[in-house]
Design an enzyme around this catalytic site. Structure first.
Site, mmCIF file in Angstrom:
data_model
loop_
_atom_site.group_PDB
_atom_site.id
_atom_site.type_symbol
_atom_site.label_atom_id
_atom_site.label_comp_id
_atom_site.label_asym_id
_atom_site.label_seq_id
_atom_site.Cartn_x
_atom_site.Cartn_y
_atom_site.Cartn_z
ATOM 1 C CG ASP A 14 15.483 -22.770 -7.053
ATOM 2 O OD1 ASP A 14 15.625 -22.262 -5.938
ATOM 3 O OD2 ASP A 14 14.431 -22.725 -7.709
ATOM 4 C CG ASP A 15 15.531 -24.427 -2.754
ATOM 5 O OD1 ASP A 15 15.724 -23.212 -2.900
ATOM 6 O OD2 ASP A 15 14.497 -24.903 -2.268
ATOM 7 C CB CYS A 52 13.460 -18.517 -4.477
ATOM 8 S SG CYS A 52 13.437 -20.258 -4.043
ATOM 9 N NE ARG A 56 15.476 -17.389 -7.745
ATOM 10 C CZ ARG A 56 15.967 -18.387 -8.487
ATOM 11 N NH1 ARG A 56 16.087 -18.234 -9.788
ATOM 12 N NH2 ARG A 56 16.316 -19.519 -7.940
ATOM 13 C CE LYS A 109 12.816 -19.745 -8.433
ATOM 14 N NZ LYS A 109 12.879 -20.733 -7.326
ATOM 15 C CG HIS A 111 10.381 -16.809 -7.593
ATOM 16 N ND1 HIS A 111 10.949 -17.538 -6.580
ATOM 17 C CD2 HIS A 111 9.092 -16.608 -7.228
ATOM 18 C CE1 HIS A 111 10.055 -17.775 -5.643
ATOM 19 N NE2 HIS A 111 8.912 -17.230 -6.014
ATOM 20 C CG HIS A 200 12.859 -25.402 -5.548
ATOM 21 N ND1 HIS A 200 11.681 -25.986 -5.151
ATOM 22 C CD2 HIS A 200 12.877 -24.170 -4.979
ATOM 23 C CE1 HIS A 200 11.012 -25.134 -4.373
ATOM 24 N NE2 HIS A 200 11.717 -24.029 -4.241
ATOM 25 C CG ASP A 308 17.962 -19.855 -5.038
ATOM 26 O OD1 ASP A 308 18.379 -20.956 -4.625
ATOM 27 O OD2 ASP A 308 16.745 -19.599 -5.178
ATOM 28 C CG ASN A 309 17.626 -20.877 -1.323
ATOM 29 O OD1 ASN A 309 16.826 -20.310 -2.071
ATOM 30 N ND2 ASN A 309 17.609 -22.183 -1.121
ATOM 31 C CE LYS A 377 13.610 -22.012 -0.132
ATOM 32 N NZ LYS A 377 12.910 -22.789 -1.154
#
Ligand SMILES: [Ca+2]
Length: 544
Positions: A14-15, A52, A56, A109, A111, A200, A308-309, A377
């Site tokens: 994540d991030d 995010c 996903r 996660k 989301h 993140h 994810d980004n 992001k």
């Protein structure tokens, strides 16, 4: 018992920037990811979807985010295509695999659901997972995560256990599912989705992990960006002809920034905690690999790792109140588990890491994380959407340590996983029609690099791009289209739009046709619609 069909372990984090982990040029110690890379493949031009939830939604369905109902984030007040819930026109990887003999597990996660506390038809068990442990919301404390859920039931009390830390809990559960599968369902293949929230924000990590990185970043962001580029060039991931972007113009040179001793100590600590977050994830991935080895499944399991980004330049809090963070967005706690107040914000007088802090590492370090690319992001420039992609599959990948330059993006993940499983993508599922798959299988690329592919398209909050071969047309809302020849200029330094107006017009027309087909809504209209619904602006919209 060995199964004929391969298992798939899909690990998303994540991030995280393009060049943070060791095998992509970074300073963070990631021996387990490096091992997967050394015995598998690294992709140099794989892309996510800048944020995010849409990432996903796209990865799990093989569609574009707007087609799935998750156009931006998971607020339920958006218009069609932006409802914040996976709709009924898409089907997920675990739904298809489960219908074809796979057991399906998820740890981490989710989301992609707007309901955070009550189970709906867009929660994991209703979208194809046999078992689920993790969070429904997109961010939160690593010590005491909101919306921690087991199956369909709230499990926030599990964070009260001595030593609970979310990254470890995700890893432990992923390991437990592998062991449990081997003992109870060894005659079936399995799909496991491991969705870490590290790194993140908030910057939460173990002191012992943070201590490993003391001094590691003292050279500062300018020198470290140069060093990362050198490593990326030496590894063959990037080409010699591509130049390093300039430091983000909003950020000071390191020589100037470090003159303020309090700021220097604090900002170095931020990057050390960020590194520790990734380090802890890698330790967990090591335990997952060990579980696959212990159960005799490693050779017959495809392990896929990606982010994810791109790295995140958001400050905490940015445009929202503490009350919104805690009560409306449900991504923070106002007190620790022992009742101390949590201190929100990037306060240089308070060191991040412990449970009573809630901070982020800021723009300059995000700029390092995305070396050598531009932006972060939220944007579709290379810094927003470029991710490491590692694929490990001993039974099939012979080019161990190989690098693949063929471009790909998130809808390809479903196409690839179904191809690996020998399972076709359905035209309908449980009696309802689903949209045709947008991705292409990367399986042929595992054997040999290259090959033509159809255009790739992105849109997020008015930021947009289309890539056709070596050409990328990209827009930073509200500015005009820019055109780059990525073969010559992957770091997007030389805008050729004025030189090739016909190409810009042609690619923009293809983008417009795609956007209309997939239900992209113009940014201005979204702003009006969502503002009228009272949706918190800062977290769904990112300006200059
Ligand atoms: Ca993210």
């Amino acid at each position: 018992m060995k199964t004929a069909k391969p298992n798939v372990v899909l690990i998303l984090n994540d991030d995280m920037g393009f060049s943070d982990i060791g095998c992509y040029g970074g300073e963070v110690e990631t021996p387990h990811l490096d091992r997967l890379a050394a015995n598998g493949l690294r992709f140099s031009q794989f892309y996510n979807t800048a944020r995010c939830s849409p990432s996903r939604a796209s990865m799990l369905t093989g569609l574009h985010p707007h087609q799935t109902g998750v156009g931006i984030l998971t607020y339920d007040s958006g218009p069609e295509g932006y409802a914040g819930n996976l709709n009924q026109r898409c089907v997920t990887i675990p739904q298809v695999l489960k219908a074809n003999g796979y057991r399906t597990y998820m740890s981490g996660k989710w989301h992609v659901a707007s309901s955070l506390t009550k189970p709906t038809d867009t929660w994991p068990l209703q979208r194809g997972f046999d078992e689920f442990f993790g969070t429904i919301i997109g961010a939160g404390s690593f010590y005491d995560p909101n919306t921690l859920t087991r199956g369909n039931a709230n499990a926030e009390h599990e964070a009260r256990a001595e030593g609970f830390f979310y990254t470890d809990a995700i890893s432990d559960q992923a390991v437990a599912y592998i062991d449990q599968h081997a003992s109870k369902h060894g005659d079936q293949p399995f799909f496991e989705y491991v969705a870490y929230t590290a790194p993140h924000w908030p910057l939460h990590a173990h002191e012992a992990d943070i201590a490993k990185y003391k001094g590691r970043f003292d050279a500062g962001w300018d020198a470290l960006r140069e060093a990362r580029l050198e490593k990326l060039l030496a590894s063959g991931i990037l080409k010699d002809s591509w130049k390093l972007t300039e430091r983000d113009p909003s950020q000071p040179p390191w020589t100037q920034a470090q003159a303020d001793e309090q700021f220097r100590a604090w900002t170095l600590r931020c990057m050390e905690v960020y590194a520790a977050q990734i380090d802890r994830m890698d330790q967990g991935i090591g335990r997952i690999i060990a579980a696959l080895e212990r159960t005799g499944q490693l050779d017959n399991t495809v392990v896929i790792f990606l982010a994810d980004n791109g790295a995140c330049a958001e400050d905490i809090p940015e445009g929202v109140t503490i009350d919104e963070l805690v009560n409306k967005l449900m991504i923070a706690r106002s007190t620790t588990r022992s009742g101390e107040p949590v201190h929100f914000g990037n306060d240089t007088g308070r060191m991040p890491g412990p449970e009573n802090t809630y901070q982020s590492y800021g723009t300059a370090w995000a700029n390092l994380s995305n070396t050598p690319f531009r932006l972060y992001k939220h944007w579709i420039h290379e810094g927003g959407i470029s991710t490491p992609l590692i694929v490990h599959w001993p039974n099939r990948i012979t080019d161990k340590g190989g690098i693949r330059h063929a471009p790909g993006y998130l809808p390809d993940i479903m196409a690839t996983v179904l191809d690996i499983a020998g399972t076709p993508y359905p035209s309908s599922f449980e009696g309802r029609a689903v949209d045709p798959l947008e991705g292409r299988s990367l399986l042929p690329v595992f054997g040999q690099d290259g090959g033509a592919r159809p255009p790739m398209f992105w849109e997020h909050e008015g930021n947009a791009a289309v890539r056709i071969g070596q050409w990328k047309l990209v827009k930073r809302y509200p500015l005009d289209w820019e055109l780059y020849d990525l073969e010559a200029d992957r770091t997007e330094l030389n805008d050729l739009a004025a030189k090739h107006p016909a190409k810009v017009a042609d690619m923009a027309a293809q983008y417009d046709a795609w956007a209309a087909r997939c239900g992209v809504i113009a940014r201005d209209r979204i702003v009006a619609l969502m503002s009228s619904q009272g949706v918190t602006r800062a977290f769904w919209e990112k300006d200059e």
